[in-house]
Design a protein around this motif. Structure first.
Motif, PDB file in Angstrom:
ATOM      1  N   CYS A  53      43.272  50.283  50.695  1.00  0.00           N
ATOM      2  CA  CYS A  53      42.277  50.329  49.627  1.00  0.00           C
ATOM      3  C   CYS A  53      42.142  48.977  48.939  1.00  0.00           C
ATOM      4  O   CYS A  53      41.038  48.497  48.684  1.00  0.00           O
ATOM      5  N   THR A  54      43.278  48.341  48.640  1.00  0.00           N
ATOM      6  CA  THR A  54      43.266  47.070  47.934  1.00  0.00           C
ATOM      7  C   THR A  54      42.627  45.973  48.772  1.00  0.00           C
ATOM      8  O   THR A  54      41.817  45.177  48.274  1.00  0.00           O
ATOM      9  N   ILE A  55      42.971  45.921  50.051  1.00  0.00           N
ATOM     10  CA  ILE A  55      42.393  44.903  50.934  1.00  0.00           C
ATOM     11  C   ILE A  55      40.890  45.122  51.100  1.00  0.00           C
ATOM     12  O   ILE A  55      40.101  44.166  51.069  1.00  0.00           O
ATOM     13  N   ALA A  56      40.477  46.385  51.262  1.00  0.00           N
ATOM     14  CA  ALA A  56      39.048  46.676  51.369  1.00  0.00           C
ATOM     15  C   ALA A  56      38.316  46.259  50.106  1.00  0.00           C
ATOM     16  O   ALA A  56      37.218  45.696  50.158  1.00  0.00           O
ATOM     17  N   SER A  57      38.923  46.522  48.962  1.00  0.00           N
ATOM     18  CA  SER A  57      38.345  46.103  47.684  1.00  0.00           C
ATOM     19  C   SER A  57      38.188  44.592  47.627  1.00  0.00           C
ATOM     20  O   SER A  57      37.146  44.069  47.228  1.00  0.00           O
ATOM     21  N   ALA A  58      39.240  43.858  48.042  1.00  0.00           N
ATOM     22  CA  ALA A  58      39.203  42.393  48.004  1.00  0.00           C
ATOM     23  C   ALA A  58      38.116  41.839  48.919  1.00  0.00           C
ATOM     24  O   ALA A  58      37.434  40.868  48.566  1.00  0.00           O
ATOM     25  N   VAL A  59      37.945  42.450  50.090  1.00  0.00           N
ATOM     26  CA  VAL A  59      36.909  41.993  51.029  1.00  0.00           C
ATOM     27  C   VAL A  59      35.522  42.167  50.413  1.00  0.00           C
ATOM     28  O   VAL A  59      34.663  41.278  50.490  1.00  0.00           O
ATOM     29  N   ILE A  60      35.294  43.319  49.784  1.00  0.00           N
ATOM     30  CA  ILE A  60      33.989  43.562  49.147  1.00  0.00           C
ATOM     31  C   ILE A  60      33.756  42.571  48.014  1.00  0.00           C
ATOM     32  O   ILE A  60      32.673  41.967  47.899  1.00  0.00           O
ATOM     33  N   PHE A  61      34.763  42.397  47.156  1.00  0.00           N
ATOM     34  CA  PHE A  61      34.641  41.432  46.062  1.00  0.00           C
ATOM     35  C   PHE A  61      34.395  40.020  46.595  1.00  0.00           C
ATOM     36  O   PHE A  61      33.722  39.214  45.955  1.00  0.00           O
ATOM     37  N   GLY A  62      34.957  39.706  47.760  1.00  0.00           N
ATOM     38  CA  GLY A  62      34.807  38.377  48.316  1.00  0.00           C
ATOM     39  C   GLY A  62      33.465  38.124  48.968  1.00  0.00           C
ATOM     40  O   GLY A  62      32.964  36.990  48.951  1.00  0.00           O
ATOM     41  N   VAL A  63      32.860  39.156  49.538  1.00  0.00           N
ATOM     42  CA  VAL A  63      31.590  38.996  50.253  1.00  0.00           C
ATOM     43  C   VAL A  63      30.392  39.011  49.310  1.00  0.00           C
ATOM     44  O   VAL A  63      29.402  38.288  49.522  1.00  0.00           O
ATOM     45  N   THR A  64      30.451  39.808  48.249  1.00  0.00           N
ATOM     46  CA  THR A  64      29.288  39.958  47.367  1.00  0.00           C
ATOM     47  C   THR A  64      28.849  38.681  46.654  1.00  0.00           C
ATOM     48  O   THR A  64      27.675  38.600  46.259  1.00  0.00           O
TER      49      THR A  64
END
Length: 320
Positions: A24-35
């Protein structure tokens, strides 16, 4: 991945709660990083950081309200929860304001890298105020991830001390935001409910911020508004809920270290979609961060397996 209602897609016993939290945390970080790719496009259309912060939170409010209504989730809060949400929301808004303000003194890239030192501040806050112990592996992983961030650093000739201080302050406020979610009794609140109230309060805070500063641009092009709404749904709803679930399972310290995937995904997204440079130093930074995070996850797995073999009276004594 963890579904946003706090349940799980995995069968019981297939994947540990901590593993789900890591995902969950890694998926969150990826989304925060791409947006930020979308954010930069809105800036090119006349928007700015304050406008993005306001509209991305405001756009999430009606969506979350509908989801809460569909799931028949009560909006009632007790006094402790209300105070915690107010404080956490203030820290969240302060993060956006300080980070955007630092752009006036140092480059965007430099300010962002300084902001990404927030895991260090998370660990310091947990250690100083909550006496949380940090195992050797976590310490090494934190040091490694921080070193990796340094490789992204590109010094510019017009750097000013005030800008550096403000950018670091954004990291401090974001660290307080993460620790507040964990330590103030709201980490187990329904994720949709917590996301709704934080988005609502941050939007109101930004309106008050606009009164003396006039920072928010209300008349932005429809395309910029659409992209901002997409950022709002992606970050304020999906990524935030995944991050909350990660903090719930792992704690703020470990979740903040795993969130170091955010600058990696941001660099890749900038290179892939915006044609930004991806030099040797950034490659080294990505490798160092990935190595640190991998070591942290591997140590967690080893500790979990060893704890599982211990007698029930001693279970959980191994720390990493």
């Amino acid at each position: 991945m963890c579904p946003p209602d706090g349940g799980y897609l995995f069968g019981e016993g297939e994947v540990s709660i901590k593993t789900k939290g890591i995902l969950c945390t890694i998926a969150s970080a990826v989304i925060f990083g791409v947006t930020p790719v979308l954010s930069s496009l809105t800036f090119a259309m006349g928007s700015n950081a304050a406008t993005l912060t306001f509209y991305r939170n405001l756009s999430a409010v009606p969506v979350l309200l509908v989801l809460l209504w569909a799931r028949r989730i009560s909006l009632r809060l007790n006094r402790k929860e209300a105070l915690a949400i107010l404080l956490v929301s203030f820290l969240g808004a302060a993060t956006g304001i300080t980070l955007s303000s630092s752009y006036n003194y140092v480059g965007v890239g430099t300010a962002t890298i300084l902001h990404f030192l927030y895991p260090v501040f998370v660990v310091l806050i947990c250690r100083i105020f909550f006496r949380e112990k940090l195992g050797k592996v976590k310490t090494i992983a934190l040091a490694g991830a921080t070193l990796g961030i340094v490789f992204f650093f590109e010094q510019s000739g017009d750097m000013k001390v005030l800008g550096i201080v403000i950018a670091l302050l954004s990291g401090v406020t974001y660290a307080g935001y993460l620790v507040g979610i964990e330590r103030m009794g709201i980490k187990d609140m329904n994720p949709f409910k917590l996301a709704f109230y934080i988005a609502l309060v941050v939007a109101v805070i930004m309106l008050f911020y606009d009164i003396p500063t006039g920072a928010i641009i209300f008349d932005i092009p429809p395309k910029a508004l659409l992209l901002t709404c997409i950022v709002g749904i992606s970050c304020t709803i999906v990524a935030f809920i995944l991050l909350q679930l990660g903090i719930r399972s792992l704690g703020a310290s470990m979740a903040s270290i795993l969130s170091m995937f955010e600058p990696i995904s941001s660099v890749f997204a900038g290179w892939l979609f915006l044609g930004e440079g991806f030099g040797v130093s950034k490659v080294i930074g990505c490798v160092v961060i990935l190595g640190a995070v991998t070591a942290l996850v591997a140590a967690d797995k080893i500790a979990a397996r060893r704890n599982a073999l211990l007698p029930e009276t001693e279970e959980g004594i191994i720390e990493f």
